[in-house]
Design a protein around this motif. Sequence first.
Motif, PDB file in Angstrom:
ATOM      1  N   TYR A  88       0.693  -1.008  -0.090  1.00 15.33           N
ATOM      2  CA  TYR A  88       0.044  -0.248  -0.024  1.00 15.33           C
ATOM      3  C   TYR A  88       0.806   1.360   0.099  1.00 15.33           C
ATOM      4  CZ  TYR A  88      -3.297   3.372   1.710  1.00 15.33           C
ATOM      5  OH  TYR A  88      -4.163   4.599   1.648  1.00 15.33           O
ATOM      6  N   VAL A  89       2.047   1.407   1.002  1.00 14.18           N
ATOM      7  CA  VAL A  89       2.801   2.456   0.667  1.00 14.18           C
ATOM      8  C   VAL A  89       3.430   2.760  -0.270  1.00 14.18           C
ATOM      9  CG1 VAL A  89       4.874   3.344   2.034  1.00 14.18           C
ATOM     10  CG2 VAL A  89       2.821   2.479   3.648  1.00 14.18           C
ATOM     11  N   TYR A  90       3.948   1.687  -0.621  1.00 11.78           N
ATOM     12  CA  TYR A  90       4.669   1.859  -2.084  1.00 11.78           C
ATOM     13  C   TYR A  90       4.022   2.272  -3.310  1.00 11.78           C
ATOM     14  CZ  TYR A  90       9.364   0.519   0.146  1.00 11.78           C
ATOM     15  OH  TYR A  90      10.065   0.276   1.059  1.00 11.78           O
ATOM     16  N   GLY A  91       2.991   1.618  -3.201  1.00 14.80           N
ATOM     17  CA  GLY A  91       1.917   1.517  -4.401  1.00 14.80           C
ATOM     18  C   GLY A  91       1.486   3.028  -4.315  1.00 14.80           C
ATOM     19  N   TYR A  92       0.939   3.506  -3.198  1.00 14.60           N
ATOM     20  CA  TYR A  92       0.433   5.026  -3.193  1.00 14.60           C
ATOM     21  C   TYR A  92       1.413   6.027  -3.434  1.00 14.60           C
ATOM     22  CZ  TYR A  92      -3.258   7.955  -1.022  1.00 14.60           C
ATOM     23  OH  TYR A  92      -4.326   8.734  -0.962  1.00 14.60           O
ATOM     24  N   ILE A  93       2.555   5.733  -3.102  1.00 12.98           N
ATOM     25  CA  ILE A  93       3.640   6.970  -3.283  1.00 12.98           C
ATOM     26  C   ILE A  93       3.929   6.949  -4.888  1.00 12.98           C
ATOM     27  CG2 ILE A  93       6.061   7.441  -2.836  1.00 12.98           C
ATOM     28  CD1 ILE A  93       5.784   6.499  -0.231  1.00 12.98           C
ATOM     29  N   ALA A  94       3.772   5.893  -5.315  1.00 14.97           N
ATOM     30  CA  ALA A  94       3.930   5.797  -7.053  1.00 14.97           C
ATOM     31  C   ALA A  94       3.258   6.414  -7.430  1.00 14.97           C
ATOM     32  CB  ALA A  94       4.267   4.305  -7.381  1.00 14.97           C
ATOM     33  N   GLU A  95       1.593   6.156  -7.321  1.00 10.49           N
ATOM     34  CA  GLU A  95       0.443   6.339  -7.994  1.00 10.49           C
ATOM     35  C   GLU A  95      -0.607   6.111  -7.191  1.00 10.49           C
ATOM     36  OE1 GLU A  95      -1.871   5.282 -12.048  1.00 10.49           O
ATOM     37  OE2 GLU A  95       0.262   5.418 -12.186  1.00 10.49           O
ATOM     38  N   ALA A  96      -1.762   6.903  -6.894  1.00 13.55           N
ATOM     39  CA  ALA A  96      -2.739   6.727  -5.914  1.00 13.55           C
ATOM     40  C   ALA A  96      -3.449   5.551  -6.538  1.00 13.55           C
ATOM     41  CB  ALA A  96      -3.674   7.935  -5.972  1.00 13.55           C
ATOM     42  N   GLY A  97      -3.592   5.229  -7.678  1.00 11.38           N
ATOM     43  CA  GLY A  97      -4.342   3.953  -8.126  1.00 11.38           C
ATOM     44  C   GLY A  97      -3.738   2.817  -7.980  1.00 11.38           C
ATOM     45  N   LYS A  98      -2.341   2.669  -7.513  1.00 10.14           N
ATOM     46  CA  LYS A  98      -1.475   1.367  -7.251  1.00 10.14           C
ATOM     47  C   LYS A  98      -1.529   1.010  -5.690  1.00 10.14           C
ATOM     48  CE  LYS A  98       1.693   1.990 -11.127  1.00 10.14           C
ATOM     49  NZ  LYS A  98       3.091   2.039 -11.385  1.00 10.14           N
TER      50      LYS A  98
END
Length: 128
Positions: A90-100
């Motif tokens: 969640y953390v890594y995905g959100y930082i990369a792009e909200a949809g991830k």
Amino acid sequence: MYLQAALITALTTVVITIAMYFVGQARGKYKIHAPAITGHPDFERAFRAHQNTLEQTVMFLPLLWLATIYCNEQYAAYLGYAWLAGRLWYVYGYIAEAGKRSMGFAISALAMIVLLVMSFWGIIGKMM
């Protein structure tokens, strides 16, 4: 002795620290000075990933321990590790792009729901 729950609790602080690091890094990169919590979208995503993880931790840790003590220590541990993996995703995905962030959220939310059910199951079972 609840060693796995203790390890998961300690690892939870590592996940929070990682998320906090990303907030600090983004503050410096985008020159967002405290106490501001808005600014560049990349900073805001890092900030929300950290805040959301803190919010989830408040519910997760008691459920982990209740399920561990009153239901099944090993299953609670599996779910605890799943929650940690989901939160990191969640953390890594959100930082990369909200949809991830969705899959990480789903994994951690599912783990927490099952821990909740286990907690009630164990507590009510012991009361009867």
